[in-house]
Write an enzyme that holds these catalytic residues in place. Sequence first.
Site, PDB file in Angstrom:
ATOM      1  N   TYR A  39       9.187   8.599   0.526  1.00  0.00           N
ATOM      2  CA  TYR A  39       9.327   7.138   0.640  1.00  0.00           C
ATOM      3  C   TYR A  39       8.016   6.487   0.196  1.00  0.00           C
ATOM      4  O   TYR A  39       7.385   5.725   0.915  1.00  0.00           O
ATOM      5  CB  TYR A  39       9.720   6.712   2.061  1.00  0.00           C
ATOM      6  CG  TYR A  39      10.602   5.473   2.039  1.00  0.00           C
ATOM      7  CD1 TYR A  39      11.934   5.571   1.643  1.00  0.00           C
ATOM      8  CD2 TYR A  39      10.102   4.224   2.372  1.00  0.00           C
ATOM      9  CE1 TYR A  39      12.751   4.446   1.592  1.00  0.00           C
ATOM     10  CE2 TYR A  39      10.894   3.083   2.313  1.00  0.00           C
ATOM     11  CZ  TYR A  39      12.216   3.197   1.921  1.00  0.00           C
ATOM     12  OH  TYR A  39      13.013   2.094   1.851  1.00  0.00           O
ATOM     13  N   LEU A  40       7.682   6.789  -1.023  1.00  0.00           N
ATOM     14  CA  LEU A  40       6.341   6.517  -1.540  1.00  0.00           C
ATOM     15  C   LEU A  40       6.090   5.037  -1.784  1.00  0.00           C
ATOM     16  O   LEU A  40       7.000   4.290  -2.156  1.00  0.00           O
ATOM     17  CB  LEU A  40       6.142   7.299  -2.849  1.00  0.00           C
ATOM     18  CG  LEU A  40       6.383   8.808  -2.735  1.00  0.00           C
ATOM     19  CD1 LEU A  40       6.253   9.473  -4.104  1.00  0.00           C
ATOM     20  CD2 LEU A  40       5.443   9.452  -1.738  1.00  0.00           C
ATOM     21  N   HIS A  41       4.865   4.627  -1.550  1.00  0.00           N
ATOM     22  CA  HIS A  41       4.442   3.255  -1.801  1.00  0.00           C
ATOM     23  C   HIS A  41       3.088   3.288  -2.521  1.00  0.00           C
ATOM     24  O   HIS A  41       2.576   4.362  -2.850  1.00  0.00           O
ATOM     25  CB  HIS A  41       4.376   2.465  -0.491  1.00  0.00           C
ATOM     26  CG  HIS A  41       3.601   3.168   0.590  1.00  0.00           C
ATOM     27  ND1 HIS A  41       2.251   3.397   0.522  1.00  0.00           N
ATOM     28  CD2 HIS A  41       4.006   3.710   1.778  1.00  0.00           C
ATOM     29  CE1 HIS A  41       1.851   4.014   1.609  1.00  0.00           C
ATOM     30  NE2 HIS A  41       2.899   4.248   2.392  1.00  0.00           N
ATOM     31  N   GLN A  42       2.530   2.096  -2.739  1.00  0.00           N
ATOM     32  CA  GLN A  42       1.265   2.006  -3.482  1.00  0.00           C
ATOM     33  C   GLN A  42       0.144   2.837  -2.852  1.00  0.00           C
ATOM     34  O   GLN A  42      -0.739   3.319  -3.546  1.00  0.00           O
ATOM     35  CB  GLN A  42       0.817   0.542  -3.579  1.00  0.00           C
ATOM     36  CG  GLN A  42       1.574  -0.272  -4.620  1.00  0.00           C
ATOM     37  CD  GLN A  42       1.339   0.245  -6.037  1.00  0.00           C
ATOM     38  OE1 GLN A  42       0.272   0.744  -6.359  1.00  0.00           O
ATOM     39  NE2 GLN A  42       2.356   0.150  -6.865  1.00  0.00           N
ATOM     40  N   GLY A  43       0.193   2.967  -1.527  1.00  0.00           N
ATOM     41  CA  GLY A  43      -0.823   3.790  -0.852  1.00  0.00           C
ATOM     42  C   GLY A  43      -0.784   5.220  -1.367  1.00  0.00           C
ATOM     43  O   GLY A  43      -1.820   5.813  -1.704  1.00  0.00           O
ATOM     44  N   HIS A  44       0.426   5.784  -1.450  1.00  0.00           N
ATOM     45  CA  HIS A  44       0.560   7.140  -1.979  1.00  0.00           C
ATOM     46  C   HIS A  44       0.077   7.210  -3.434  1.00  0.00           C
ATOM     47  O   HIS A  44      -0.574   8.175  -3.843  1.00  0.00           O
ATOM     48  CB  HIS A  44       2.021   7.598  -1.930  1.00  0.00           C
ATOM     49  CG  HIS A  44       2.579   7.713  -0.542  1.00  0.00           C
ATOM     50  ND1 HIS A  44       3.493   6.820  -0.039  1.00  0.00           N
ATOM     51  CD2 HIS A  44       2.354   8.623   0.441  1.00  0.00           C
ATOM     52  CE1 HIS A  44       3.818   7.175   1.198  1.00  0.00           C
ATOM     53  NE2 HIS A  44       3.147   8.257   1.520  1.00  0.00           N
ATOM     54  N   GLN A  59       5.853  17.898  13.509  1.00  0.00           N
ATOM     55  CA  GLN A  59       4.909  16.879  13.961  1.00  0.00           C
ATOM     56  C   GLN A  59       5.609  15.739  14.688  1.00  0.00           C
ATOM     57  O   GLN A  59       4.968  14.787  15.114  1.00  0.00           O
ATOM     58  CB  GLN A  59       4.057  16.355  12.798  1.00  0.00           C
ATOM     59  CG  GLN A  59       4.775  15.467  11.808  1.00  0.00           C
ATOM     60  CD  GLN A  59       3.974  15.303  10.533  1.00  0.00           C
ATOM     61  OE1 GLN A  59       3.596  16.273   9.872  1.00  0.00           O
ATOM     62  NE2 GLN A  59       3.702  14.065  10.152  1.00  0.00           N
ATOM     63  N   LYS A  71      -7.074   7.600   4.309  1.00  0.00           N
ATOM     64  CA  LYS A  71      -7.866   7.272   5.493  1.00  0.00           C
ATOM     65  C   LYS A  71      -7.101   6.326   6.427  1.00  0.00           C
ATOM     66  O   LYS A  71      -7.578   6.043   7.516  1.00  0.00           O
ATOM     67  CB  LYS A  71      -9.204   6.661   5.067  1.00  0.00           C
ATOM     68  CG  LYS A  71     -10.149   7.723   4.504  1.00  0.00           C
ATOM     69  CD  LYS A  71     -11.344   7.147   3.780  1.00  0.00           C
ATOM     70  CE  LYS A  71     -12.387   6.620   4.721  1.00  0.00           C
ATOM     71  NZ  LYS A  71     -13.638   6.252   3.981  1.00  0.00           N
TER      72      LYS A  71
END
Lengths: 311, 311
Positions: A38-43, A69, A177
Amino acid sequence: MAAPREPEVIRDKAAMRAWSRRRRAEGKTIAVVPTMGYLHQGHLSLISAAAASADPVAIVVTIYVNPSQFAPTEDLATYPSDFDGDLRKLTSTGVVDAVFNPPDLYVRGTDRRAAASGGAVSCLEEAAGDGHESWVRVERLEKGLCGASRPVFFRGVATVVSKLFNIIEPDVAVFGKKDYQQWRIICRMVRDLDFAIEIIGSEIVREADGLAMSSRNVHLSREEREKALSISRSLVDARTGALKGNTDCKQIKNKIVQTLTETGGQVDYVEIVEQESLVPVEQIDGPVVICVAAWFGKVRLIDNIEIDTRS
Amino acid sequence: MAAPREPEVIRDKAAMRAWSRRRRAEGKTIAVVPTMGYLHQGHLSLISAAAASADPVAIVVTIYVNPSQFAPTEDLATYPSDFDGDLRKLTSTGVVDAVFNPPDLYVRGTDRRAAASGGAVSCLEEAAGDGHESWVRVERLEKGLCGASRPVFFRGVATVVSKLFNIIEPDVAVFGKKDYQQWRIICRMVRDLDFAIEIIGSEIVREADGLAMSSRNVHLSREEREKALSISRSLVDARTGALKGNTDCKQIKNKIVQTLTETGGQVDYVEIVEQESLVPVEQIDGPVVICVAAWFGKVRLIDNIEIDTRS
């Protein structure tokens, strides 16, 4: 912008390792970006960091929602996914060589009773039998912050990352981070267990309005999303204040809790800790990070901001 | 008999890994034999197994007395050592390419208080600070047998073996079946954490009179050593009996305990367990192993015998 290039999709452990060894034999550095999809700009920013880490580099993005987890009470079942969308995004980066998307990474046992009470229990494990039972723990760093309310979380993270490292045998691995404690735990694990891997910590990517990007943001209603902006706003305010001399942690934390609560959030924790050890401090006089976890509606969000009043 | 060939002695982690990668680049299989030194014929049989495991093979013997598998009450300080003698023995095999003999494998912290009570405590760890804190545990298999009286032992073993695996990056690793539970734990860890390593279990080597070889045997007086023969004798008798139909585990265990006690041993445990799961059985009707730990004087000895009444 690189030309669209579709990554090779690999689902099998042995095929993944063989792929990785072939790339290394070609003289390439192997960089891995572990994700739950569920990728976004962070990824995508993690992928950029991987691309910048070496030349020539072969980039593997892993997409695997790791059951170990999640506690049974958590959102494993509703964790968002969109493999086709993810693949399109990865293709558009032009730099991803392979996607490791295994159907399952664990040996499942024949005894489906939950683990005995007292021990940590995740969505994976069983009390007896021949299923998965080997765990990696980073015993001090895993305890506070998210570890307090999610006791199986970092055990599951450290274990699945160890497995991915052993399968992919990367030279470099990139972590965001935003999951600050996770990043520090992986660094410590790599140091303590002598993995031959360089860990890159990549900065938080935010929406235009400041909300830290997260796959879970999709579950926020428009109203909740608006309220959740109080997290990043209060962190930036705290940082600004600290740099002006307001360094008393009790005051800073109280103010953040108050702000989040007033905007309708339910605070899990607000902590100010040393950046490496994650030990709480009372006064900001060195490199610290303010970490926040709070619920808005049914969504638990985390965010953090690094502060160094000496720099 | 191969010609004498002195192994290269390597003390540094990075140099060890570089050595190993050079050998692999030459097309060699890397086989590792982890030991704590004070080598005897049992160790040399592990090296023979390593030599037979592949061709061409590069053999690394590690000599490192691992503090994290000793409790503070145990015999870390008196564990026997003779590096020069070990090196002569390894040279005489003619097949060992390198000896990895690091001065220390752990990051030591600055806080030397012992770990908080309640958790496992070894000769290594500290309560707080920045020292080693990452541990590998095989949670079910580590519990019984030696794990009951030595609660930090297998955590220390699994962790140091993980470190050695990550440093040496072997294709093959050989463990002795004398440390039966240890061998099973390593096999399970390799399976669960996806190490790309084949584990070979090597048969127990005994003195002419039946005593299982152990570095600790040197601490036995002549009288204690004579008495300690009751261990192997009672195991062989139990096996002979079981193959004749005496398969009731309670009876078998009682008889072994009686024999060991009568000859002056102090029994830690006598258990009959399934070979893979190490789960205790009441009746021998499949592949089992009888495991014994007993003190003779100040020396704790272990031994075992595999039995399969169906074969």
